[in-house]
Design a protein around this motif. Structure first.
Motif, mmCIF file in Angstrom:
data_model
loop_
_atom_site.group_PDB
_atom_site.id
_atom_site.type_symbol
_atom_site.label_atom_id
_atom_site.label_comp_id
_atom_site.label_asym_id
_atom_site.label_seq_id
_atom_site.Cartn_x
_atom_site.Cartn_y
_atom_site.Cartn_z
ATOM 1 N N MET A 1 0.852 -1.201 0.000
ATOM 2 C CA MET A 1 0.000 0.000 0.000
ATOM 3 C C MET A 1 0.885 1.247 0.000
ATOM 4 S SD MET A 1 -2.883 1.165 2.797
ATOM 5 C CE MET A 1 -1.712 1.130 4.159
ATOM 6 N N SER A 2 0.636 2.142 -0.944
ATOM 7 C CA SER A 2 1.386 3.400 -1.040
ATOM 8 C C SER A 2 0.430 4.568 -0.850
ATOM 9 C CB SER A 2 2.069 3.493 -2.417
ATOM 10 O OG SER A 2 2.734 4.737 -2.549
ATOM 11 N N ILE A 3 0.729 5.419 0.166
ATOM 12 C CA ILE A 3 -0.133 6.564 0.469
ATOM 13 C C ILE A 3 0.635 7.846 0.195
ATOM 14 C CG2 ILE A 3 -1.425 7.767 2.259
ATOM 15 C CD1 ILE A 3 -1.849 5.131 3.653
ATOM 16 N N SER A 4 0.065 8.701 -0.608
ATOM 17 C CA SER A 4 0.673 9.992 -0.926
ATOM 18 C C SER A 4 0.532 10.946 0.249
ATOM 19 C CB SER A 4 0.006 10.586 -2.172
ATOM 20 O OG SER A 4 0.251 11.968 -2.266
ATOM 21 N N TRP A 5 1.607 11.694 0.563
ATOM 22 C CA TRP A 5 1.540 12.692 1.637
ATOM 23 C C TRP A 5 0.527 13.777 1.285
ATOM 24 C CZ3 TRP A 5 1.295 13.992 6.218
ATOM 25 C CH2 TRP A 5 1.535 15.286 6.685
ATOM 26 N N ARG A 36 -11.889 13.158 -5.997
ATOM 27 C CA ARG A 36 -11.215 12.050 -6.677
ATOM 28 C C ARG A 36 -10.030 11.545 -5.845
ATOM 29 N NH1 ARG A 36 -10.655 14.516 -10.937
ATOM 30 N NH2 ARG A 36 -8.497 15.241 -10.775
ATOM 31 N N ARG A 37 -9.277 12.470 -5.249
ATOM 32 C CA ARG A 37 -8.125 12.067 -4.440
ATOM 33 C C ARG A 37 -8.552 11.372 -3.156
ATOM 34 N NH1 ARG A 37 -4.047 17.068 -4.354
ATOM 35 N NH2 ARG A 37 -3.544 16.013 -2.396
ATOM 36 N N LEU A 38 -9.661 11.821 -2.573
ATOM 37 C CA LEU A 38 -10.149 11.144 -1.370
ATOM 38 C C LEU A 38 -10.582 9.717 -1.701
ATOM 39 C CD1 LEU A 38 -11.006 10.999 1.573
ATOM 40 C CD2 LEU A 38 -13.172 12.090 0.933
#
Length: 290
Positions: A1-5, A36-38
């Protein structure tokens, strides 16, 4: 899982504001982009982070669990940002300041303009706003307020003493008479702060001095009060830096209470050379009492 800051910052803003629109505005995003980002963030973590309700966004249990970690990450990122900024040695760069509208225009704008001319690499940014911007979150580098700062990590001091005067227009005095000859204020009218600021010292002083006077004009904006007073709407207590520069008569007798203007900035910025130079310049050119 990769989460953007960047997506985590959006999550934090929604959690704080309670609406997607407010969060998008703060982050300078369009609402569709924020939505969209959420959705992408929730897809990445495999859970809904907010419950969408008619009154706004509420954190789910998964959102509550993420909030604690996201806030810790945000605080670490802000601390790093302040440390890096505080280590800057040059005068070049931006100093973002917060002050009320009239303090910005009547007290700070001219001396800061002369400093900016003398230091071409310096950009002074003033947020003219009555809100108390958060110095820890770096909503501003430097703030001027009429209340003392809180927080052990905020360096603050009394900056200047602001004097106030009692004013009326010549037309008002011709129409209603000399207010100083009245003990109750019967037949007189007042220009003052709005009801949300009824407890400010100048408001209580004015209404105690003329308890029978009618309220004719109220505003949380000092410049608007000055304009209404100059138009003959009534008596007004104004900062001297405003009242003395309008076509008004300053009335004698007891002087309204003065107020302290406080200066504050985060301790991580105490070595920021451009901030120190800006404060030094203001101390050099502004009198102790204004």
């Amino acid at each position: 899982m990769s989460i953007s800051w960047d997506d985590l910052k959006l999550f934090l803003e929604i959690a704080r504001a309670g609406t997607l629109t407010s969060a998008a505005t703060r982050l300078k995003l369009s609402q569709p982009t924020a939505g969209r980002r959420l959705r992408a963030l929730e897809s990445s973590v495999g859970a809904a982070l907010f419950q969408r309700t008619s009154s706004g966004f509420r954190l789910t249990d998964e959102g509550e669990a993420m909030l604690l970690h996201a806030e810790q990450m945000a605080e670490e990122a802000l601390a790093l940002e302040r440390k890096v900024a505080g280590g800057a040695r040059g005068i070049e760069g931006v100093v973002r300041m917060s002050a009320s509208d009239w303090v910005s225009s009547r007290i700070l704008a001219e001396p800061l303009a002369t400093l900016a001319i003398a230091q071409p690499g310096l950009t002074v940014e003033i947020v003219a706003d009555s809100r108390l911007l958060d110095l820890q979150r770096r909503e501003a580098d430097l703030a001027f307020r009429f209340v003392p700062f809180s927080g052990s990590d905020i360096i603050h001091r009394r900056f200047r003493r602001i004097r106030y005067g009692l004013y009326a227009s010549p037309a008002y005095i011709d129409r209603c008479g000399d207010p100083l000859s009245s003990s109750s204020g019967e037949g007189h009218r007042l220009v003052t702060m709005d009801s949300a600021l009824d407890r400010l010292v100048d408001v209580t002083w004015l209404r105690a001095r003329w308890p029978s006077a009618a309220l004719t004009f109220r505003s949380n904006n000092r410049e608007a009060q000055g304009a209404a007073c100059a138009a003959g709407a009534g008596l007004a207590v104004l900062p001297r830096v405003i009242g003395d520069n309008l076509p008004l008569e300053q009335l004698g007798g007891e002087e309204p209470p003065a107020r302290d203007l406080w200066l504050g900035y985060h301790e991580d910025l105490r070595r920021l050379r451009r901030l120190r130079r800006l404060v030094e310049h203001l101390d050099e050119v502004l009198p102790a009492d204004l």
